[in-house]
Write a protein that holds these residues in place. Structure first.
Motif, PDB file in Angstrom:
ATOM      1  N   LEU A   9       3.659  10.299  -8.382  1.00 13.18           N
ATOM      2  CA  LEU A   9       3.066  10.712  -7.111  1.00 13.18           C
ATOM      3  C   LEU A   9       3.123   9.628  -6.045  1.00 13.18           C
ATOM      4  O   LEU A   9       3.111   9.919  -4.863  1.00 13.18           O
ATOM      5  N   HIS A  10       3.168   8.366  -6.473  1.00  9.58           N
ATOM      6  CA  HIS A  10       3.101   7.286  -5.497  1.00  9.58           C
ATOM      7  C   HIS A  10       4.478   6.824  -5.020  1.00  9.58           C
ATOM      8  O   HIS A  10       4.569   5.958  -4.170  1.00  9.58           O
ATOM      9  N   GLU A  11       5.560   7.398  -5.534  1.00  8.28           N
ATOM     10  CA  GLU A  11       6.881   7.011  -5.061  1.00  8.28           C
ATOM     11  C   GLU A  11       7.041   7.428  -3.610  1.00  8.28           C
ATOM     12  O   GLU A  11       6.656   8.514  -3.208  1.00  8.28           O
ATOM     13  N   GLY A  12       7.615   6.576  -2.822  1.00  8.04           N
ATOM     14  CA  GLY A  12       7.836   6.887  -1.417  1.00  8.04           C
ATOM     15  C   GLY A  12       6.669   6.537  -0.512  1.00  8.04           C
ATOM     16  O   GLY A  12       6.786   6.666   0.700  1.00  8.04           O
ATOM     17  N   LEU A  13       5.548   6.114  -1.074  1.00  8.09           N
ATOM     18  CA  LEU A  13       4.423   5.704  -0.227  1.00  8.09           C
ATOM     19  C   LEU A  13       4.705   4.325   0.355  1.00  8.09           C
ATOM     20  O   LEU A  13       5.251   3.454  -0.304  1.00  8.09           O
ATOM     21  N   LYS A  14       4.334   4.139   1.603  1.00  5.54           N
ATOM     22  CA  LYS A  14       4.549   2.864   2.265  1.00  5.54           C
ATOM     23  C   LYS A  14       3.446   1.882   1.892  1.00  5.54           C
ATOM     24  O   LYS A  14       2.328   2.274   1.581  1.00  5.54           O
ATOM     25  N   ASP A  15       3.811   0.600   1.957  1.00  7.31           N
ATOM     26  CA  ASP A  15       2.798  -0.425   1.762  1.00  7.31           C
ATOM     27  C   ASP A  15       1.801  -0.371   2.915  1.00  7.31           C
ATOM     28  O   ASP A  15       2.109   0.079   4.012  1.00  7.31           O
ATOM     29  N   LEU A  16       0.618  -0.838   2.639  1.00  7.15           N
ATOM     30  CA  LEU A  16      -0.473  -0.812   3.600  1.00  7.15           C
ATOM     31  C   LEU A  16      -0.696  -2.226   4.120  1.00  7.15           C
ATOM     32  O   LEU A  16      -0.715  -3.182   3.343  1.00  7.15           O
ATOM     33  N   THR A  17      -0.845  -2.367   5.418  1.00 10.36           N
ATOM     34  CA  THR A  17      -1.176  -3.659   6.007  1.00 10.36           C
ATOM     35  C   THR A  17      -2.689  -3.781   6.032  1.00 10.36           C
ATOM     36  O   THR A  17      -3.384  -2.870   6.475  1.00 10.36           O
ATOM     37  N   VAL A  18      -3.191  -4.894   5.532  1.00  6.99           N
ATOM     38  CA  VAL A  18      -4.633  -5.128   5.497  1.00  6.99           C
ATOM     39  C   VAL A  18      -4.929  -6.348   6.357  1.00  6.99           C
ATOM     40  O   VAL A  18      -4.367  -7.423   6.142  1.00  6.99           O
TER      41      VAL A  18
END
Length: 87
Positions: free
Chosen positions: A4-13
């Motif tokens: 399910l998490h394939e293709g999700l972008k990294d998150l900037t924190v």
């Protein structure tokens, strides 16, 4: 089964509560979730340890944050340390 998490972008924190403010990139994952008989998804950071250590957040601290969906930026604005009450 597809991940399910394939293709999700990294998150900037962004840690705005630190002096000077710092910014890290953290991966995200999508998890299947069931709540009150309804199935849905939730999104979570992949590395909580990295996040907590970089932000200098301890367990039970109160965290004030905002999230910009368009930019995929999580901004930690303030951290209130937990104070143990004495009787």
């Amino acid at each position: 089964m597809a991940r399910l998490h394939e293709g999700l972008k990294d998150l900037t924190v962004r840690f705005l509560h630190l002096d000077p403010p710092i910014q890290i990139t953290n991966g995200t994952r999508r998890e299947r979730r069931e709540r009150r008989g309804k199935t849905g998804f939730r999104y979570a950071l992949t590395s909580w340890r990295k996040f907590m250590k970089a932000a200098r957040i301890k367990v039970r601290d109160q965290v004030h944050f905002s999230f910009d969906e368009n930019e995929q930026v999580l901004s930690v604005e303030r951290v209130v340390p937990y104070v143990r009450r004495t009787n």
